[in-house]
Design a protein around this motif. Structure first.
Motif, PDB file in Angstrom:
ATOM      1  N   ARG A  21       1.201 -13.033  -2.930  1.00  0.00           N
ATOM      2  CA  ARG A  21       0.684 -12.457  -1.680  1.00  0.00           C
ATOM      3  C   ARG A  21       0.043 -11.088  -1.902  1.00  0.00           C
ATOM      4  NH1 ARG A  21       6.104 -12.941   1.705  1.00  0.00           N
ATOM      5  NH2 ARG A  21       4.911 -11.811   3.310  1.00  0.00           N
ATOM      6  N   THR A  22      -0.438 -10.862  -3.107  1.00  0.00           N
ATOM      7  CA  THR A  22      -1.071  -9.570  -3.415  1.00  0.00           C
ATOM      8  C   THR A  22      -2.264  -9.299  -2.504  1.00  0.00           C
ATOM      9  OG1 THR A  22      -0.382  -9.757  -5.729  1.00  0.00           O
ATOM     10  CG2 THR A  22      -2.168  -8.213  -5.229  1.00  0.00           C
ATOM     11  N   GLU A  23      -3.093 -10.322  -2.309  1.00  0.00           N
ATOM     12  CA  GLU A  23      -4.252 -10.140  -1.450  1.00  0.00           C
ATOM     13  C   GLU A  23      -3.855  -9.804  -0.014  1.00  0.00           C
ATOM     14  OE1 GLU A  23      -3.526 -12.756  -3.161  1.00  0.00           O
ATOM     15  OE2 GLU A  23      -5.131 -13.309  -4.560  1.00  0.00           O
ATOM     16  N   GLU A  24      -2.836 -10.517   0.494  1.00  0.00           N
ATOM     17  CA  GLU A  24      -2.357 -10.268   1.863  1.00  0.00           C
ATOM     18  C   GLU A  24      -1.864  -8.839   2.025  1.00  0.00           C
ATOM     19  OE1 GLU A  24       1.648 -11.172   4.411  1.00  0.00           O
ATOM     20  OE2 GLU A  24       0.987 -12.757   3.040  1.00  0.00           O
ATOM     21  N   ILE A  25      -1.119  -8.375   1.006  1.00  0.00           N
ATOM     22  CA  ILE A  25      -0.580  -7.010   1.073  1.00  0.00           C
ATOM     23  C   ILE A  25      -1.722  -5.989   1.033  1.00  0.00           C
ATOM     24  CG2 ILE A  25       0.877  -5.323  -0.133  1.00  0.00           C
ATOM     25  CD1 ILE A  25       2.485  -7.777  -1.193  1.00  0.00           C
ATOM     26  N   ILE A  75      -6.605  -1.008  -3.121  1.00  0.00           N
ATOM     27  CA  ILE A  75      -7.885  -1.238  -3.799  1.00  0.00           C
ATOM     28  C   ILE A  75      -7.708  -2.235  -4.945  1.00  0.00           C
ATOM     29  CG2 ILE A  75      -9.718  -0.147  -5.164  1.00  0.00           C
ATOM     30  CD1 ILE A  75      -9.222   2.409  -3.597  1.00  0.00           C
ATOM     31  N   VAL A  76      -6.620  -2.016  -5.725  1.00  0.00           N
ATOM     32  CA  VAL A  76      -6.340  -2.932  -6.831  1.00  0.00           C
ATOM     33  C   VAL A  76      -6.022  -4.321  -6.283  1.00  0.00           C
ATOM     34  CG1 VAL A  76      -4.807  -3.397  -8.772  1.00  0.00           C
ATOM     35  CG2 VAL A  76      -5.529  -1.054  -8.296  1.00  0.00           C
ATOM     36  N   ALA A  77      -5.243  -4.360  -5.188  1.00  0.00           N
ATOM     37  CA  ALA A  77      -4.853  -5.646  -4.619  1.00  0.00           C
ATOM     38  C   ALA A  77      -6.064  -6.403  -4.102  1.00  0.00           C
ATOM     39  CB  ALA A  77      -3.839  -5.429  -3.490  1.00  0.00           C
ATOM     40  N   LEU A  78      -7.010  -5.697  -3.485  1.00  0.00           N
ATOM     41  CA  LEU A  78      -8.173  -6.374  -2.899  1.00  0.00           C
ATOM     42  C   LEU A  78      -9.145  -6.864  -3.956  1.00  0.00           C
ATOM     43  CD1 LEU A  78      -8.826  -4.070   0.183  1.00  0.00           C
ATOM     44  CD2 LEU A  78      -8.044  -6.445   0.208  1.00  0.00           C
ATOM     45  N   ARG A  79      -9.046  -6.383  -5.172  1.00  0.00           N
ATOM     46  CA  ARG A  79      -9.953  -6.838  -6.223  1.00  0.00           C
ATOM     47  C   ARG A  79      -9.731  -8.312  -6.566  1.00  0.00           C
ATOM     48  NH1 ARG A  79      -9.629  -1.777 -10.516  1.00  0.00           N
ATOM     49  NH2 ARG A  79     -10.959  -0.353  -9.326  1.00  0.00           N
ATOM     50  N   ARG A 102       8.150  -3.136  -4.938  1.00  0.00           N
ATOM     51  CA  ARG A 102       6.949  -3.500  -5.689  1.00  0.00           C
ATOM     52  C   ARG A 102       5.800  -3.815  -4.745  1.00  0.00           C
ATOM     53  NH1 ARG A 102       7.173  -7.568 -10.717  1.00  0.00           N
ATOM     54  NH2 ARG A 102       8.313  -5.737 -11.475  1.00  0.00           N
ATOM     55  N   ALA A 103       6.129  -4.535  -3.649  1.00  0.00           N
ATOM     56  CA  ALA A 103       5.084  -4.863  -2.681  1.00  0.00           C
ATOM     57  C   ALA A 103       4.573  -3.599  -1.994  1.00  0.00           C
ATOM     58  CB  ALA A 103       5.629  -5.845  -1.647  1.00  0.00           C
ATOM     59  N   ALA A 104       5.509  -2.692  -1.633  1.00  0.00           N
ATOM     60  CA  ALA A 104       5.116  -1.476  -0.912  1.00  0.00           C
ATOM     61  C   ALA A 104       4.288  -0.537  -1.774  1.00  0.00           C
ATOM     62  CB  ALA A 104       6.370  -0.760  -0.409  1.00  0.00           C
ATOM     63  N   GLN A 105       4.485  -0.576  -3.103  1.00  0.00           N
ATOM     64  CA  GLN A 105       3.792   0.354  -3.995  1.00  0.00           C
ATOM     65  C   GLN A 105       2.437  -0.156  -4.485  1.00  0.00           C
ATOM     66  OE1 GLN A 105       6.728   1.002  -7.032  1.00  0.00           O
ATOM     67  NE2 GLN A 105       7.975   2.382  -5.748  1.00  0.00           N
ATOM     68  N   LEU A 106       2.062  -1.369  -4.066  1.00  0.00           N
ATOM     69  CA  LEU A 106       0.784  -1.911  -4.499  1.00  0.00           C
ATOM     70  C   LEU A 106      -0.372  -1.054  -3.975  1.00  0.00           C
ATOM     71  CD1 LEU A 106       1.127  -5.796  -4.081  1.00  0.00           C
ATOM     72  CD2 LEU A 106       0.801  -4.525  -6.214  1.00  0.00           C
ATOM     73  N   LEU A 144      -4.838  -6.445   1.946  1.00  0.00           N
ATOM     74  CA  LEU A 144      -5.600  -6.489   3.190  1.00  0.00           C
ATOM     75  C   LEU A 144      -4.858  -5.764   4.312  1.00  0.00           C
ATOM     76  CD1 LEU A 144      -8.145  -7.549   4.534  1.00  0.00           C
ATOM     77  CD2 LEU A 144      -6.909  -9.682   5.060  1.00  0.00           C
ATOM     78  N   ARG A 145      -3.535  -5.945   4.396  1.00  0.00           N
ATOM     79  CA  ARG A 145      -2.752  -5.266   5.435  1.00  0.00           C
ATOM     80  C   ARG A 145      -2.819  -3.754   5.257  1.00  0.00           C
ATOM     81  NH1 ARG A 145       3.184  -6.773   6.430  1.00  0.00           N
ATOM     82  NH2 ARG A 145       2.763  -5.216   8.042  1.00  0.00           N
ATOM     83  N   LYS A 146      -2.730  -3.289   4.008  1.00  0.00           N
ATOM     84  CA  LYS A 146      -2.796  -1.846   3.772  1.00  0.00           C
ATOM     85  C   LYS A 146      -4.186  -1.302   4.073  1.00  0.00           C
ATOM     86  CE  LYS A 146       0.949  -0.702   0.640  1.00  0.00           C
ATOM     87  NZ  LYS A 146       1.313   0.062  -0.567  1.00  0.00           N
ATOM     88  N   ALA A 147      -5.209  -2.101   3.758  1.00  0.00           N
ATOM     89  CA  ALA A 147      -6.580  -1.655   4.040  1.00  0.00           C
ATOM     90  C   ALA A 147      -6.833  -1.542   5.537  1.00  0.00           C
ATOM     91  CB  ALA A 147      -7.576  -2.628   3.412  1.00  0.00           C
ATOM     92  N   LEU A 148      -6.133  -2.355   6.321  1.00  0.00           N
ATOM     93  CA  LEU A 148      -6.295  -2.333   7.780  1.00  0.00           C
ATOM     94  C   LEU A 148      -5.382  -1.304   8.444  1.00  0.00           C
ATOM     95  CD1 LEU A 148      -6.635  -6.162   8.508  1.00  0.00           C
ATOM     96  CD2 LEU A 148      -8.449  -4.436   8.485  1.00  0.00           C
ATOM     97  N   GLY A 149      -4.621  -0.538   7.656  1.00  0.00           N
ATOM     98  CA  GLY A 149      -3.844   0.556   8.230  1.00  0.00           C
ATOM     99  C   GLY A 149      -2.338   0.415   8.136  1.00  0.00           C
ATOM    100  N   ALA A 150      -1.834  -0.713   7.574  1.00  0.00           N
ATOM    101  CA  ALA A 150      -0.372  -0.869   7.444  1.00  0.00           C
ATOM    102  C   ALA A 150       0.179   0.157   6.462  1.00  0.00           C
ATOM    103  CB  ALA A 150      -0.030  -2.282   6.989  1.00  0.00           C
ATOM    104  N   ARG A 151       1.324   0.713   6.777  1.00  0.00           N
ATOM    105  CA  ARG A 151       1.927   1.709   5.910  1.00  0.00           C
ATOM    106  C   ARG A 151       2.807   1.025   4.859  1.00  0.00           C
ATOM    107  NH1 ARG A 151       4.569   6.262   9.597  1.00  0.00           N
ATOM    108  NH2 ARG A 151       6.051   4.546   9.908  1.00  0.00           N
ATOM    109  N   SER A 152       3.097   1.724   3.786  1.00  0.00           N
ATOM    110  CA  SER A 152       3.963   1.178   2.735  1.00  0.00           C
ATOM    111  C   SER A 152       5.330   0.818   3.297  1.00  0.00           C
ATOM    112  CB  SER A 152       4.111   2.183   1.590  1.00  0.00           C
ATOM    113  OG  SER A 152       2.878   2.398   0.955  1.00  0.00           O
TER     114      SER A 152
END
Length: 409
Positions: free
Chosen positions: A313-317, A403-407, A396-400, A319-327
């Protein structure tokens, strides 16, 4: 700065994710289910064993003391009990110990009991009339051994109900003859059911006068005289058991001319209950620890699956962070998923364990039982394990890096 996601929404997202992967969620829960079921079942069976032992000991009588030959060292090493108790010891206890109400000396031996073509191995006990009230036994039919039987060394026998069923399955036992070590005895009574004590089925025993046992079966020892297997002593009341134990010990030390390293032991029901409680309590803790290992294995399974889930679920995480979700929001979601998996697994496992305990209690003589406190602890423990083992994948999920995840999209 983005506002913190409400807890209800975090829980809802976690539940939706688990529902979307039902099979994986069920398999992840399986370790916790097995662990909780194991803890509940093993603790319930352990408590059942303790209850069974205590019930059997309670049948011995609250005021009863047992004087047995041999010291603690010989019993620990399994050495045959020396012939240190004699009939005169029992008579001295009855006459000289003021805290004692009744004394019942006993000689026990194993023998084959025959009636016609039928036979059965049995514990044959030479006893006096005092045996019945001291040991709280009852006679269902006929009568017990009398003073006249004892004085005349009559060849009479009282048998347990199970022994009666084996030897006389279709007829009346009282008045019939049977043979013990090629000696003929007349059946005068049948005991009421008593059950087992420490694996010895009391209902298969046979009882004959002590004098008859000595004269016809065991004989007298040339050195010691009439050697006893043990002596049952009834104190005047429950409060007298302590003084009686002290007085009996001192009396036998004087009679045996010893100051220490007793060649006998005086045991009370309370002593036996303490020993049994210590043993069964230790076994229960050991069994619970074994079940606890299963819970830990289940927790490790949750951590492994959640780590795999983070990778998938790297991409999902991102995308959520890019849309404003906090760690912290991402951390909370994965922790909630781990907590839900572990708690649901704990509830299902607890239900399975309770069902197993109920089945054991219903289908076996073991009165297996489990307390509400244990149930609450196991469910809470499983949830705590979910939180503990969910921290690593959640962090681990929170520290992703988003930018790296969206690649990887």
């Amino acid at each position: 700065m983005a506002s913190k996601l409400p807890l209800t929404e975090t829980v809802g997202m976690a539940l939706n994710t688990l529902r979307a992967n039902r099979l994986r969620s069920l398999l992840t829960m399986l370790g916790i289910v097995i662990g909780n079921a194991s803890v509940i079942t093993l603790v319930g069976v352990g408590r059942g064993a303790q209850n069974l032992a205590e019930d059997q000991l309670s049948n011995l009588g609250a005021n009863v003391l047992f004087v047995v030959p041999g010291n603690n060292d010989t019993r620990r090493r399994g050495v045959a009990f020396p012939k240190t108790l004699v009939l005169e010891d029992a008579e001295a206890i009855a006459e000289q110990v003021p805290s004692v109400k009744r004394v019942a000396p006993q000689i026990s031996t194993s023998a084959v009991v025959q009636a016609g073509s039928r036979s059965s191995s049995s514990s044959v006990n030479g006893v006096t009339p005092a045996f019945l009230p001291v040991r709280s036994f009852e006679v269902a039919r006929g009568r017990f051994i009398s003073e006249q039987d004892e004085r005349a060394a009559r060849s009479v026998v009282v048998i347990g109900p199970d022994l009666r069923d084996k030897l006389f399955p279709t007829g009346q036992a009282i008045g019939q003859n049977l043979r013990i070590k090629d000696q003929s005895f007349n059946v005068i009574g049948v005991m009421a059911p008593k059950g087992a004590v420490f694996g010895n089925n009391q209902d298969e025993n046979a009882y004959i006068p002590l004098s008859t046992m000595v004269s016809r079966l065991t004989g007298r020892d040339a050195t010691y005289g009439v050697s006893l297997s043990f002596i049952s002593v009834e104190a005047k009341n429950e409060a007298s058991t302590g003084p009686a134990k002290f007085q009996i010990t001192n009396l036998l030390r004087q009679r045996h001319r010893i100051l220490r390293d007793d060649d006998f032991a005086v045991r009370s029901q309370k002593d036996a209950l303490t020993i049994v409680g210590t043993i069964t309590g230790g076994l229960t803790l050991m069994l619970a620890a074994i079940g606890g290992v299963s819970l830990l294995v289940g927790g490790i399974g949750i951590m492994n699956i959640m780590l795999v889930s983070v990778s998938e679920r790297t991409e999902e995480i991102g995308l959520r962070k890019a849309l404003g979700a906090r760690s912290s929001d991402v951390l909370s979601q994965f922790l909630v998923e781990s907590l839900v998996l572990a708690t649901l697994g704990g509830i299902v496992g607890t239900a399975a364990g309770l069902g197993t305990v109920a089945a054991v209690a219903a289908l076996t003589p073991l009165p297996a039982t489990i307390g509400g406190g244990v149930v609450l602890i196991t469910v809470t423990l499983s949830g705590s394990i979910g939180l503990f083992f969910g921290v690593v994948p959640a962090r681990r999920a929170a520290q992703l890096d988003p930018i790296v995840a969206l690649r990887s999209l």
